[in-house]
Design an enzyme around this catalytic site. Structure first.
Site, PDB file in Angstrom:
ATOM      1  N   GLU A  79       2.995   3.877  11.123  1.00  0.00           N
ATOM      2  CA  GLU A  79       2.519   5.186  10.656  1.00  0.00           C
ATOM      3  C   GLU A  79       1.724   5.796  11.790  1.00  0.00           C
ATOM      4  O   GLU A  79       0.802   5.164  12.316  1.00  0.00           O
ATOM      5  CB  GLU A  79       1.652   5.018   9.410  1.00  0.00           C
ATOM      6  CG  GLU A  79       1.528   6.267   8.563  1.00  0.00           C
ATOM      7  CD  GLU A  79       0.940   5.943   7.180  1.00  0.00           C
ATOM      8  OE1 GLU A  79       1.515   5.074   6.481  1.00  0.00           O
ATOM      9  OE2 GLU A  79      -0.089   6.522   6.826  1.00  0.00           O
ATOM     10  N   GLU A  97      -0.897  -0.839   4.088  1.00  0.00           N
ATOM     11  CA  GLU A  97      -2.348  -0.670   4.086  1.00  0.00           C
ATOM     12  C   GLU A  97      -3.001  -1.329   2.874  1.00  0.00           C
ATOM     13  O   GLU A  97      -3.926  -0.796   2.267  1.00  0.00           O
ATOM     14  CB  GLU A  97      -2.723   0.813   4.154  1.00  0.00           C
ATOM     15  CG  GLU A  97      -2.209   1.508   5.394  1.00  0.00           C
ATOM     16  CD  GLU A  97      -2.665   2.959   5.516  1.00  0.00           C
ATOM     17  OE1 GLU A  97      -3.278   3.481   4.560  1.00  0.00           O
ATOM     18  OE2 GLU A  97      -2.409   3.576   6.557  1.00  0.00           O
TER      19      GLU A  97
END
Length: 848
Positions: free
Chosen positions: A522, A447
């Site tokens: 995720e 991220e």
């Protein structure tokens, strides 16, 4: 005159000399303590520690000068053994942020150690290997500066040779600084992983100097390719002979039968230089490594100079094939394997960041029992022990390097050292881990704010590929649209997607990515508190209802993610956030502004979250650990455990009813009942009366729900069916009053090394032995005999009781005490738990 006797004596002498010169084979049935250079010894014991800068109470202590000096007076420093995390002792402080666990981990720590190397070691190369030190490590030997490694998660080596004094006392000093490091979770502070002293001759296998691949594998044979880097620290060119023998590797790193060998090779190594040698061996009828049968081998490489063996180096490896496809999923040894993974931060709950193999193995056993077959090292290079256990137990590992690149999420996170260190850190990760069969994906980031940076993404991916071409490179994208739109994701081999799967069909149609496999790097981010159930609301008293329906704006329920996986069966699988609760990041009671990054492309969502974050800042929640875990911080399964077990282990008869059935204030009120099961349908009974039979719709239903149950004390029973036959049952009962404590140890026999732990579970029970689910008595722990209490916990994310306390409240009927043997002791010790008004309980732990 030459006699027969003299000939025999000459032959025997030659034979003995030959034995001394040729590589000594590995001792059969004797465990290898440390892979790599054989002359490696633990360097964990007898350190001295002192803390400066920020202190645990919030005050500040000035850092003196010359702490690295040999003559510095450290008599008042704390004596300890490594691994050591200076932050976990607390105290928890309400003025500190919840995102890093409300623990005082920021500070400046100094470690010193006195040691002697024998005079006979003069002329040898002496190294110290750190498995990890948080953070900005600087090392001195005998007052001389040796070097630095800032990134606290990476393993690194320091060369002590120029400053070592053989036959005399040496002083090593290490300075660590976490005041200059920012984190989004609890990183710990200190030399929190193992340290090793390594001795070699001047000509030796380099650091992480072997690289093993298996380019050709059939049922009849496997070709093993070995690349060895040989270092020569002498001032003369040398001619070295290199020979490698392969052995089967049993449990606990125990060598077994010989499996193959390379031909002896001769190579010239330049003075003060290195040489790289490639060789091959063949293993007949190879035993493949996979998640069900994690077969392993070990390569022992020997180097000889002038007829004398000067170095031996052990390299564990596995033989397996991996393939990633856009339509047929992930293939291990030619067979499809669905990735059933969890993301995990590096702390071990009450132990903090300090690595402990027995604690880590306990976690992995629980995940494996749930059906988990893969681990994501979120979001950093893991401790070596994690990969060693994964190799041995049969886990696949997504090995991740960074949480940030050039653009930081925090002021002083990895972004401050990225330009200078990213290449060194990436290469260190790959070099250390590329022989581990468990590692099957390299991840360059998670991220990261600059995930749309095309040149940077390619640069990082290419660095990894230069060091290993046998595994794909991926990245955890929480802006998968952006990464794809600009073409940054073209540099990936596998597309890692964090949460946002709504456009999966569009991505599959994009010609640039139609052949790129996609993996849920995720998923879900469901939040809950073990044993808490709220009716008509999800959040209350800084806890979260365990009906498993709550999640932050970017997440979803486990059920919804299962539906996504069913809708897109070509996905490789998923990594759930997270397997265990962890210290820090107590979303939704977390004011961490990096949460906004998940809504970078949705201004309305960002504005909504910004408002919530401001409210949280004003309220200053007491939460110090996460709610994301499928298993709580103490290692007790939440209800979600049985959701994943039902889905991931369909062959296992699973039935699990929730909530508990102690609701005296709800008599006559509707109290929903949910059931997780690996069956296809189930019938629920309350006090013997059927409440109806319900059936799952495949790909849609992943729990069965009776929303109209009216609470009446007594017994709830579910009978689950599969293929029309009874499959599994579960019962929950209204309990009586709490009358006693019950203790059970996960391991009743432990080693006497002082680092082998037993985890003792405490339950508060009624007269019939049933756990009383809403009980919270204060419990005192003690030990009789040669044992020690390491830590206690209960899984409550709002508890500020120090983990080192010998007294702790049960949380919803349960508590935990972690114990160990006093080092070098024998016999057994007894762990006692007592609470006012309850019958005391004792459990014995034997020492071997």
């Amino acid at each position: 005159m030459i006699t027969r006797r003299s000939v025999l004596l000459g032959m025997m002498l030659a034979f003995m000399l030959n034995l001394m010169m040729v590589p000594t084979l590995l001792a059969q049935n004797k465990s290898i303590v440390r892979m790599g250079a054989t002359a490696t010894q633990s360097f964990d014991e007898n350190w001295l520690f002192s803390r400066y800068g920020f202190q645990p109470d919030g005050s500040r202590k000035e850092e003196p000068k010359n702490l690295e000096s040999e003559s510095y007076n450290d008599a008042a420093w704390q004596k300890l053994d490594l691994p050591h995390d200076w932050g976990i002792t607390g105290p928890f402080r309400s003025d500190l942020t919840g995102e890093t666990g409300k623990l005082p981990w920021k500070g400046i720590g100094w470690y010193r150690k006195y040691f002697t190397v024998p005079a006979a070691d003069a002329g040898k190369q002496i190294f110290v290997d750190f498995d990890g030190a948080m953070a900005y490590a600087k090392i001195w030997l005998n007052g001389k500066y040796v070097g630095t490694w800032p990134y606290g998660y990476n393993s690194f080596r320091m060369d002590l040779t120029p400053y070592i004094k053989a036959g005399q006392k040496n002083t090593i000093a290490v300075r660590l600084d976490t005041e200059s490091w920012d984190s989004r979770w609890y990183p710990g502070g200190g030399i929190y992983r193992h340290v090793w002293l390594v001795k070699t001759n001047p000509v030796h296998v380099g650091h992480w100097g072997t690289y093993i691949t298996t380019p050709k594998i059939t049922a009849k044979s496997a070709t093993v390719k070995l690349v060895v880097t040989i270092d020569n620290a002498t001032k003369k060119n040398v001619i070295a002979k290199v020979h490698t023998v392969l052995f089967e590797l049993g449990a606990n790193n125990t060598p077994r039968s010989k499996a193959g060998a390379t031909k002896e090779s001769i190579i010239e190594v330049k003075a003060e230089g290195s040489a790289v040698l490639e060789s091959q061996a063949t293993i007949a009828s190879p035993k493949l490594w996979d998640i069900k049968s994690p077969n392993r081998y070990v390569a022992q490489t020997s180097i000889s100079v002038n007829g004398k063996v000067v170095d031996r180096y052990n390299t564990p490896f596995g033989i397996r094939t991996i393939a990633f496809t856009a339509r047929n999923g992930f293939l291990l040894n030619g067979k499809r394997v669905e990735i059933k993974g969890t993301c995990n931060h590096h702390d071990l709950g009450a132990l903090g960041a300090a690595i402990n193999t027995s604690g880590l193995k306990r976690q992995l056993k629980m995940l494996q029992d749930m059906g988990c077959n893969s681990l994501r090292t979120s979001h950093n290079t893991p401790a070596p022990e994690l990969l060693e256990l994964a190799d041995q137990m049969g886990f696949l590992v997504w090995d991740e390097a960074f949480d940030t690149w050039k653009v930081g999420k925090k002021k002083n996170d990895y972004n401050t050292i990225f330009d200078q260190w990213h290449e060194k850190d990436l290469k260190a990760m790959v070099h250390r881990d590329r022989n581990q069969p468990s590692v099957f994906i390299w991840s360059i980031g998670n991220e990261v704010p600059d995930q749309r940076n095309v040149p940077l993404t390619k640069e990082l991916a290419d660095i990894v590929r230069e060091e290993d071409q046998t595994r794909p490179v991926s990245n955890g994208y929480n802006d998968p649209d952006g990464g794809r739109e600009v073409g940054a994701a073209v540099a990936m081999d596998v597309m890692g997607v964090n949460y946002f799967f709504s456009k999966q069909a569009t991505w599959d149609a994009d010609p640039r990515y139609k052949d790129m496999p996609t993996l849920g790097s995720e998923t879900s981010s469901c939040v809950s508190s073990r044993g808490e159930y709220f009716f008509g609301e999800e959040y209350k008293n800084w806890q979260i209802s365990s009906y498993d329906q709550a999640y932050p704006g970017w997440g979803c329920t486990p059920d919804e993610q299962f539906r996504t996986n069913a809708k897109f069966p070509h996905l490789l699988g998923e990594y759930v956030w997270t397997g265990f609760d962890y210290l820090g990041e107590p979303t939704p009671y977390n004011s961490d502004e990096t949460n906004l990054l998940n809504f970078r492309s949705d201004p309305s969502k960002m504005a909504e979250l910004e408002k919530k974050l401001e409210e949280i800042r004003k309220n200053n929640p007491p939460s110090r650990s996460s709610y994301f875990g499928i298993i709580d911080l103490a290692g007790f399964p939440k209800d979600r455990f049985f959701s994943y077990q039902s889905k991931w282990r369909p062959e296992l008869p699973v039935a699990h009813i929730f909530p508990h059935w102690n609701w005296s204030e709800r008599i006559g009120l509707v109290t929903p009942v949910h059931v997780y099961t690996s069956g296809e349908e189930a019938e629920l009974f309350l006090n013997g009366k059927s409440l109806g039979r319900k059936t799952k719709t495949p790909g849609i239903d992943f729990r069965l729900v009776w929303d109209d149950v009216v609470y009446t004390p007594g017994e709830l029973k579910v009978v689950c069916y599969k293929n029309g036959k009874q499959w599994a049952t579960d019962v929950v009962k209204t309990t009586g009053a709490a009358v006693q404590l019950s203790l059970s140890a996960d391991r009743s026999v432990i080693d006497s090394n002082g680092t082998d732990f037993s985890y003792v579970t405490v339950k508060v029970i009624d007269k019939d032995g049933l756990m009383v689910p809403r009980s919270h008595p204060s419990i005192k722990f003690s030990i009789e005999g040669p044992g020690e209490i390491v830590a206690t916990d209960n899984g409550d994310a709002t508890s500020f009781v120090p983990f080192q306390s010998h007294e702790r409240e049960a949380y919803n009927g349960m508590a935990l005490v972690i114990v160990k043997a006093k080092k070098g002791q024998q016999g057994q010790f007894k762990v006692k738990a007592e609470s006012e008004g309850l019958t005391t309980s004792v459990v014995a732990v034997k020492i071997k």
